[in-house]
Scaffold this motif. Structure first.
Motif, mmCIF file in Angstrom:
data_model
loop_
_atom_site.group_PDB
_atom_site.id
_atom_site.type_symbol
_atom_site.label_atom_id
_atom_site.label_comp_id
_atom_site.label_asym_id
_atom_site.label_seq_id
_atom_site.Cartn_x
_atom_site.Cartn_y
_atom_site.Cartn_z
ATOM 1 N N ASN A 123 2.561 -2.334 -4.219
ATOM 2 C CA ASN A 123 3.259 -1.359 -5.052
ATOM 3 C C ASN A 123 2.941 0.044 -4.562
ATOM 4 O OD1 ASN A 123 4.618 -0.053 -7.040
ATOM 5 N ND2 ASN A 123 3.281 -0.708 -8.720
ATOM 6 N N ASN A 124 3.638 0.489 -3.516
ATOM 7 C CA ASN A 124 3.421 1.825 -2.961
ATOM 8 C C ASN A 124 4.405 2.832 -3.537
ATOM 9 O OD1 ASN A 124 1.174 1.314 -1.434
ATOM 10 N ND2 ASN A 124 2.283 1.043 0.496
ATOM 11 N N ALA A 125 4.606 2.740 -4.847
ATOM 12 C CA ALA A 125 5.545 3.636 -5.519
ATOM 13 C C ALA A 125 4.804 4.872 -6.028
ATOM 14 C CB ALA A 125 6.241 2.908 -6.663
ATOM 15 N N GLY A 126 4.472 5.761 -5.130
ATOM 16 C CA GLY A 126 3.729 6.968 -5.504
ATOM 17 C C GLY A 126 2.238 6.701 -5.548
ATOM 18 N N ILE A 161 -5.896 7.515 -0.125
ATOM 19 C CA ILE A 161 -5.252 6.345 0.460
ATOM 20 C C ILE A 161 -3.888 6.148 -0.202
ATOM 21 C CG2 ILE A 161 -5.389 3.846 0.780
ATOM 22 C CD1 ILE A 161 -8.489 4.167 0.540
ATOM 23 N N GLY A 162 -2.841 6.086 0.620
ATOM 24 C CA GLY A 162 -1.499 5.842 0.086
ATOM 25 C C GLY A 162 -0.819 7.062 -0.512
ATOM 26 N N SER A 163 -1.435 8.249 -0.385
ATOM 27 C CA SER A 163 -0.786 9.431 -0.979
ATOM 28 C C SER A 163 0.097 10.166 0.031
ATOM 29 C CB SER A 163 -1.828 10.369 -1.576
ATOM 30 O OG SER A 163 -2.736 10.804 -0.584
ATOM 31 N N GLU A 164 0.328 9.537 1.170
ATOM 32 C CA GLU A 164 1.320 10.002 2.152
ATOM 33 C C GLU A 164 1.080 11.451 2.601
ATOM 34 O OE1 GLU A 164 5.408 8.781 1.349
ATOM 35 O OE2 GLU A 164 4.699 7.278 -0.100
ATOM 36 N N GLY A 165 -0.190 11.818 2.703
ATOM 37 C CA GLY A 165 -0.524 13.136 3.231
ATOM 38 C C GLY A 165 -0.219 14.285 2.293
ATOM 39 N N TYR A 169 22.515 -0.543 4.359
ATOM 40 C CA TYR A 169 21.371 0.176 3.754
ATOM 41 C C TYR A 169 20.218 -0.798 3.574
ATOM 42 C CZ TYR A 169 25.143 3.469 2.644
ATOM 43 O OH TYR A 169 26.217 4.327 2.724
ATOM 44 N N HIS A 170 18.996 -0.295 3.726
ATOM 45 C CA HIS A 170 17.826 -1.176 3.734
ATOM 46 C C HIS A 170 16.825 -0.766 2.658
ATOM 47 C CE1 HIS A 170 19.455 -2.700 7.518
ATOM 48 N NE2 HIS A 170 19.696 -1.435 7.814
ATOM 49 N N TYR A 171 16.207 -1.763 2.040
ATOM 50 C CA TYR A 171 15.318 -1.523 0.897
ATOM 51 C C TYR A 171 14.042 -2.353 1.017
ATOM 52 C CZ TYR A 171 19.678 0.399 -0.887
ATOM 53 O OH TYR A 171 20.828 1.131 -1.028
ATOM 54 N N ASP A 172 13.052 -1.957 0.211
ATOM 55 C CA ASP A 172 11.731 -2.589 0.248
ATOM 56 C C ASP A 172 11.211 -2.629 -1.190
ATOM 57 O OD1 ASP A 172 8.932 -3.175 0.992
ATOM 58 O OD2 ASP A 172 8.591 -1.016 0.713
ATOM 59 N N VAL A 173 11.551 -3.694 -1.901
ATOM 60 C CA VAL A 173 11.173 -3.764 -3.313
ATOM 61 C C VAL A 173 10.121 -4.848 -3.540
ATOM 62 C CG1 VAL A 173 13.462 -2.973 -4.012
ATOM 63 C CG2 VAL A 173 12.962 -5.444 -3.944
ATOM 64 N N SER A 174 9.520 -4.811 -4.723
ATOM 65 C CA SER A 174 8.461 -5.738 -5.059
ATOM 66 C C SER A 174 8.669 -6.242 -6.484
ATOM 67 C CB SER A 174 7.119 -5.007 -4.932
ATOM 68 O OG SER A 174 6.037 -5.866 -5.141
ATOM 69 N N LEU A 175 8.494 -7.538 -6.687
ATOM 70 C CA LEU A 175 8.660 -8.136 -8.015
ATOM 71 C C LEU A 175 7.607 -9.209 -8.228
ATOM 72 C CD1 LEU A 175 12.005 -8.190 -6.755
ATOM 73 C CD2 LEU A 175 12.176 -8.106 -9.249
ATOM 74 N N LYS A 176 7.502 -9.661 -9.485
ATOM 75 C CA LYS A 176 6.674 -10.835 -9.746
ATOM 76 C C LYS A 176 7.288 -12.031 -9.030
ATOM 77 C CE LYS A 176 5.964 -9.240 -14.323
ATOM 78 N NZ LYS A 176 6.703 -9.523 -15.528
ATOM 79 N N VAL A 195 10.044 0.058 -6.768
ATOM 80 C CA VAL A 195 11.049 0.535 -5.820
ATOM 81 C C VAL A 195 10.489 0.653 -4.405
ATOM 82 C CG1 VAL A 195 12.282 1.786 -7.624
ATOM 83 C CG2 VAL A 195 10.522 2.964 -6.265
ATOM 84 N N SER A 196 9.166 0.534 -4.278
ATOM 85 C CA SER A 196 8.575 0.521 -2.942
ATOM 86 C C SER A 196 7.360 -0.392 -2.889
ATOM 87 C CB SER A 196 8.164 1.930 -2.503
ATOM 88 O OG SER A 196 7.524 1.846 -1.227
ATOM 89 N N ALA A 197 7.481 -1.476 -2.156
ATOM 90 C CA ALA A 197 6.359 -2.406 -2.036
ATOM 91 C C ALA A 197 5.350 -1.884 -1.027
ATOM 92 C CB ALA A 197 6.862 -3.778 -1.613
ATOM 93 N N GLU A 198 5.831 -1.507 0.169
ATOM 94 C CA GLU A 198 4.908 -1.114 1.229
ATOM 95 C C GLU A 198 5.369 0.086 2.050
ATOM 96 O OE1 GLU A 198 4.397 -4.577 3.703
ATOM 97 O OE2 GLU A 198 6.431 -4.510 4.476
ATOM 98 N N HIS A 199 6.643 0.449 1.968
ATOM 99 C CA HIS A 199 7.135 1.539 2.824
ATOM 100 C C HIS A 199 6.767 2.918 2.302
ATOM 101 C CE1 HIS A 199 10.452 -1.191 4.754
ATOM 102 N NE2 HIS A 199 9.231 -1.542 5.071
ATOM 103 N N GLY A 200 6.487 3.018 1.002
ATOM 104 C CA GLY A 200 6.165 4.316 0.425
ATOM 105 C C GLY A 200 7.411 5.042 -0.068
ATOM 106 N N ILE A 201 7.249 6.328 -0.423
ATOM 107 C CA ILE A 201 8.319 7.105 -1.056
ATOM 108 C C ILE A 201 8.924 8.109 -0.082
ATOM 109 C CG2 ILE A 201 8.889 8.695 -2.935
ATOM 110 C CD1 ILE A 201 8.239 5.797 -3.781
ATOM 111 N N GLY A 202 8.074 8.886 0.593
ATOM 112 C CA GLY A 202 8.589 9.911 1.510
ATOM 113 C C GLY A 202 9.607 10.791 0.805
#
Lengths: 454, 454
Positions: free
Chosen positions: A179-182, B190-194, B335-342, B408-415
């Motif tokens: 869950n890299n959502a922020g 960690i994970g705060s995208e700089g 269009y490409h997406y990277d989502v996460s669910l149970k 809305v983002s499992a591993e790609h992040g937000i950017g």
């Protein structure tokens, strides 16, 4: 309306306790836990938020199982104690997801009993399992004897529900593995000892229960420690579950305190390691452990080893290790510490500490710990003059500063007890960055005031 | 003195690049990475700190291997790009401690090559391993195909060196496994995208390399997914290393894109799972995987399965999965997406998304992902009118909101790319808590401005 009446109108008569009712409750390890004389038992995050908004500026002291060892639950008059004992529901166990959603007040033992039928467990296990709460374990980032295998509590937290100082409720309970959502906000609250937010609910990652566990007691020369461990890791991989250690004097103390006459391994100058390895069945686990130990015995890396061939033999080995829990419990005067070092520094540190204590009349050093994690529990016993704590602290922490990267708290946390040691060990920019975090989430310093930061 | 001259006096002529030199460099995935037209290459944290103090208020865009997929490295005129390519030293590999200390600019492939002789590795592995940097992987909390086994990048970070917006350097590089000495500040970065601090050095936890890996391709009915996974976990325990999944249309696409005529498993209505299990040797690993699959085959939980009996067969199975990397690379619009669910929501979500897309002429949905982690990579291909991104986003994220806890983002992040999706998905208190963190560490909004928070 008086504060106590306002709180009762919010939570109900039965859930606001004054001094008289409080005095009937066990204060736990920290004898001043209940000095505030006022305790509330909110049912959930919403009630807790209402309490926080109804008590502007008031100091809030969160309390779980009261098993902490660093005065993190100390309270004093004018403060309000928050107990999570009514947030004791296991809301969900999801074997498919490998997660459980539990209230902060659920004890580790309660959770473990509920998970057992599924063949699952929480990774972390600690001696206080019967009374420690999941919320407290998250807030203190609990460790224990399985950290080598499962990491500390942080590693098992998938999500949190947190109430902030201003009463805002953060729902971070999404149990997703990825869950890299922020920003991963839950990380801020794990291990912050209740000074940044109050944990009310936890989504925990679950692990398969080991099918079988093999246990060995090993005698080893201190200088061989750092070469032996990577060999163990290479041989057993992730089946290596625990590497506990006792220095000679502590081994003698623990065996004696448990009234053991026949020792699994004779005393010697070296360290004693308690090893555990997981396996698909008892025999395979024992054989794998043996295969890992034999070469080290043959080339002299380890001096002696015994692998438990029965539950009884396993229990005996663990009784010695657990004898460490009795150190000082008989009232013998002494001071106790929980430090962390690089593996290669463990024995050099113990040697340096003993040298530093040579000048302190009657002081003996008992050392055991989670050696595989670089975590030493030190007991400096006073068989003579009652040296003041500051003097003994100076020996323990002064010696620690000679070893780069050592920590004044491996797993017990800071609370009030280690404030001075932490301040002395922290570079100014690190301390400033900690204070910035506190200012961001608790600008009025309401949450567990004085703990961690002073 | 002009800014560029001042920077050159700090870092040396060769380490301050203007537009002309920048234009010769590969911008990576985000085509506007170099639009700032000014890049510095500090040698270490001290030089980076000097750059930050010499450029008050200036926007700083940190860049690693430029392999990110969400425009997290976008820059524009007036900003300063910081490259970590000179912080490329592996300072220490400590097998006893099970850790490595590496500069932020070291690539994953370089680190892996250095660890191989020790039989060790970093837990996380991703397709971009040849160019992605350790610092970038930490800043984006990288995931990949082994998350099921080793967790995401965060799980492998023991310590960090971080430079803050005001030039303060945080030395958090202590490599201890257990360190509850106050707030665990590294978690914030960690994970705060700089956007909160710039990672210059990383102390990484190392893991034993698997001795052998068995690979299987399995056909399964979608509805059996959530019952099959816990069975796999129970049977293989921690040897279960990967559960990758492809939905039927994607399986066909991937096999075709790789020019495979003979398929390991015939196409069917169900999903295709690529499973990996670790073991002490090839045969034992294969037998364990087989033992885990046979009962599921017999009771019909899975429809069909093939276990690779050779490296060649293993490579074929992985070629199909890796064919997913080619989706859209031929220039087909989509269009490409990277989502996460149970886990239990994975296929219901795919079904719901296909229903939502039924009204969009020419839109087809290709789905694969790290199914064991609940992570789906979706490609919505446009074989017809060029629907605007907003329309397709609405289908993807609108459908996601129907499933509690989805991300809305499992591993790609937000950017920059997922700003709108994140804002729409976040409760107000969570967003406020994120902004409080940004205000605490980067009050002037200098660090990677606009990313993650907008």
């Amino acid at each position: 309306m008086a504060l106590i009446d306002e709180l009762r109108s919010l939570l109900g008569e039965a859930h606001v306790l004054g001094p008289e009712k409080l005095s009937l409750r066990d204060p736990g390890w920290c004898k001043t836990s209940q000095a505030a004389g006022l305790l509330v038992r909110p049912a959930d995050a919403a009630e807790l938020a209402a309490v926080l908004t109804a008590t502007p500026g008031m100091g809030i002291v969160p309390q779980g199982g009261l098993t902490g060892l660093v005065e993190g639950t100390e309270s004093h008059p004018g403060q309000l104690i928050v107990s999570f004992e009514r947030m004791n529901r296991i809301e969900l166990i999801d074997p498919a997801q490998g997660m459980a959603l539990v209230g902060a007040g659920v004890t580790l033992a309660e959770l473990d009993a509920a998970l057992e039928p599924y063949g699952l467990m929480a990774g972390v296990d600690i001696g206080a399992r019967d009374s420690c709460t999941i919320g407290g374990m998250v807030s203190t980032n609990a460790g224990g004897i399985r950290v080598l295998r499962y990491g500390m509590m942080r590693a098992g937290v998938l999500g949190l529900e947190v109430v902030l100082a201003d009463g805002a409720v953060l729902d971070l309970t999404s149990p997703l593995m990825k869950n890299n959502a922020g920003y991963d906000l839950k990380q801020v609250f794990i291990g912050s000892e209740g000074t940044l937010g109050l944990v009310t609910k936890v989504a925990l990652r679950l692990f398969p229960r080991p099918k079988a566990i093999a246990t060995a007691l090993v005698g080893i020369a201190p200088e061989a420690l750092s070469s032996f461990m990577p060999r163990l890791r290479a041989a057993l991989g992730d089946d290596l579950a625990a590497i506990e250690g006792m220095w000679p004097a502590c081994y003698r103390y623990c065996a004696a305190s448990q009234g053991l006459t026949r020792l699994p391994l004779a005393e010697g100058p070296g360290l004693f390691l308690t090893l555990e390895a997981f396996g698909p069945d008892d025999q395979t686990a024992r054989e794998a452990l043996e295969a890992a130990l034999v070469p080290a015995l043959e080339d002299g890396t380890i001096k002696d080893a015994v692998i438990a061939q029965s539950e009884a033999e396993r229990a005996t080995i663990w009784r010695i290790r657990e004898g460490g829990g009795l150190i000082g419990s008989g009232g013998e005067p002494g001071y106790h510490y929980d430090v962390s070092l690089k593996l290669a520094d463990l024995d050099p540190y113990v040697q340096a500490l003993e040298a530093a204590c040579a000048g302190l009349e009657g002081v003996s050093v008992l050392v055991l710990g989670h050696v595989g994690d670089g975590n030493l529990h030190l007991s400096l016993m006073l068989d003579g003059p009652l040296h003041p704590r500051e003097v003994v602290d100076a020996a323990v922490y002064g010696t620690l500063r000679q070893f780069q990267g050592g920590s004044v708290s491996a797993e017990h946390g800071i609370g009030l007890e280690k404030l001075a040691a932490l301040k002395a060990a922290q570079p100014a920019p690190v301390r400033a960055a900690m204070l910035a975090l506190k200012a961001a989430y608790d600008p009025e310093n309401r949450l567990n005031p004085g703990k961690v930061l002073g």
